[in-house]
Design a protein around this motif. Sequence first.
Motif, short mmCIF file in Angstrom:
data_model
loop_
_atom_site.label_atom_id
_atom_site.label_comp_id
_atom_site.label_asym_id
_atom_site.label_seq_id
_atom_site.Cartn_x
_atom_site.Cartn_y
_atom_site.Cartn_z
N SER A 131 0.77 -1.29 0.12
CA SER A 131 -0.10 0.20 0.13
C SER A 131 1.13 0.99 0.09
O SER A 131 2.05 1.21 0.41
N GLY A 167 -3.34 4.94 -0.09
CA GLY A 167 -4.38 3.82 0.64
C GLY A 167 -4.63 2.88 -0.49
O GLY A 167 -5.21 1.75 -0.11
N ARG A 168 -4.24 2.97 -1.66
CA ARG A 168 -4.63 2.25 -2.50
C ARG A 168 -3.13 1.30 -2.99
O ARG A 168 -2.11 1.80 -3.30
N GLU A 211 -5.35 3.58 4.08
CA GLU A 211 -6.24 2.47 3.46
C GLU A 211 -7.27 2.07 4.36
O GLU A 211 -8.54 2.03 4.02
#
Length: 500
Positions: free
Chosen positions: A174, A178-179, A421
């Motif tokens: 990550s 957050g992706r 995330e």
Amino acid sequence: MDTIPAILRAAAERYGDQPAFVEGNRTVTYAQLLGEVRELARRYIGHGLAAGERVVVWGPNSIEWVIAALATTYAGATLIPANSRYTGHEVAELIDRTGATTVMVADGFLGRKQFEELRAASEIASVRVLGNLATLSLDHRGEERHVREATVEETEARADAVTPDDVADILFTSGTTGRPKGAMSAHRQSIGVARAWAELGGVTPDDRYLVINPFFHSFGYKIGIIVGLLTGATLYPLATFDLDETMRIIETERITLLPGAPTIYQSLLSAPGREERDLSSLRLAVTGAAVVPVVLIERMRDELAIDHVVTAFGMTEAVVVTMCREDDSAEIVATTCGRAVPGMEIRIDGPAGEAGELLVKGDYVMLGYLDDPAATAEAIDADGWLHTGDVGVMDERGNLRITDRLKDMYISGGFNVYPAEVEQALMRMDGVNDVAVVGVPDERMGEIGKAYVVGSAAEADVIAFAKERLANFKVPRLVEHVDVLPRNLSGKVLKNELRN
């Protein structure tokens, strides 16, 4: 030649009847491993897997995981390991983003229904073959089933065609957004970093290696499976960490290598009945991934009687960067991550002797992030230095000490957790108007997540909501309600204030 098919063949030739993997009552030799890998690769090809396509393997440590993963690269494809604790939503996102055409699933692991979870989460339109990891059976999806009998010659030709510069694996990590981002490594890199680690650890065919580190993580896959292929050591995969089972295997199988997160050794030291166990066969423990208390290193040497305890530092983008050496003192091992390994160099971006961002350069820095040139350029500068986002300081002997993180990532039980995330997931909950997650110290896990919530959602509901959407290690263990989150003038949450 540094390709995974080539080192697998070499291991089968060199270590033939030597046990490669032992799981329960089952033993697979190096020669048998090559045979099983070759056969599954042949069936992959018969089900349409083309060179360069991507295969997701989703499950816990097992001999089948190893076969499924090695067969992927043998067939000239790219391996994408998925965290065994991920939800169907998280894995479906990996599949959709990578366009994976084959997915191997440990259906039923931990009492879950992974196939159902996947189908509920996404169409996973790119997938032609859904395989069962337990049986290594392959099932062609859709109405038109194009399955043929591929030949052994065709399979060998596919393995021969793999080059050291081909992408061997994409491991997702990550980012602060957050992706997860996919770190791509070439065959020569995944093998080279395993070789450097094995040489510093003095690993030989006589070693018996208990692999608690998950295969879906570079510590279990590259520093586990690939180290085995290079050295002829015997690996004992553990699907889930069970203290009694771990001590039983160490004692009965005379385990010599036990790498892992500090959590594992803390659990062993406090285990009931440990004194009755003979754990004296342990010769090497390699830990890291968190700040390690000096007293833990001393107790590992004294009470667990481990001859060599060393710490190391790495990241998905550069699997092993620094490592202590066997003759380093307990103080050096506990307070630093050692010196750069052969093939890598490090520097601190700041005045000499002072803390600054750790920059890393060398053979094992990833090729880049999958389909993300902007993130790659942000991470690796024009001179090839990887900007780690970790703050460190280096002593005059080149030993590295990580002091903080530029990013907000924390490490829980050996797993990286990226608060952004978790925050993204929690912001979808009714009753959560604002949220910030930080890592707070925890004796057993190293760090655990604490969510600071603005809104009416109850603590138990916040945790339950997170559990539905996130792997267990990402779920905050503590929730505190606040009226407002502290922010700076540009609106960024002041996480240091929350931590303090």
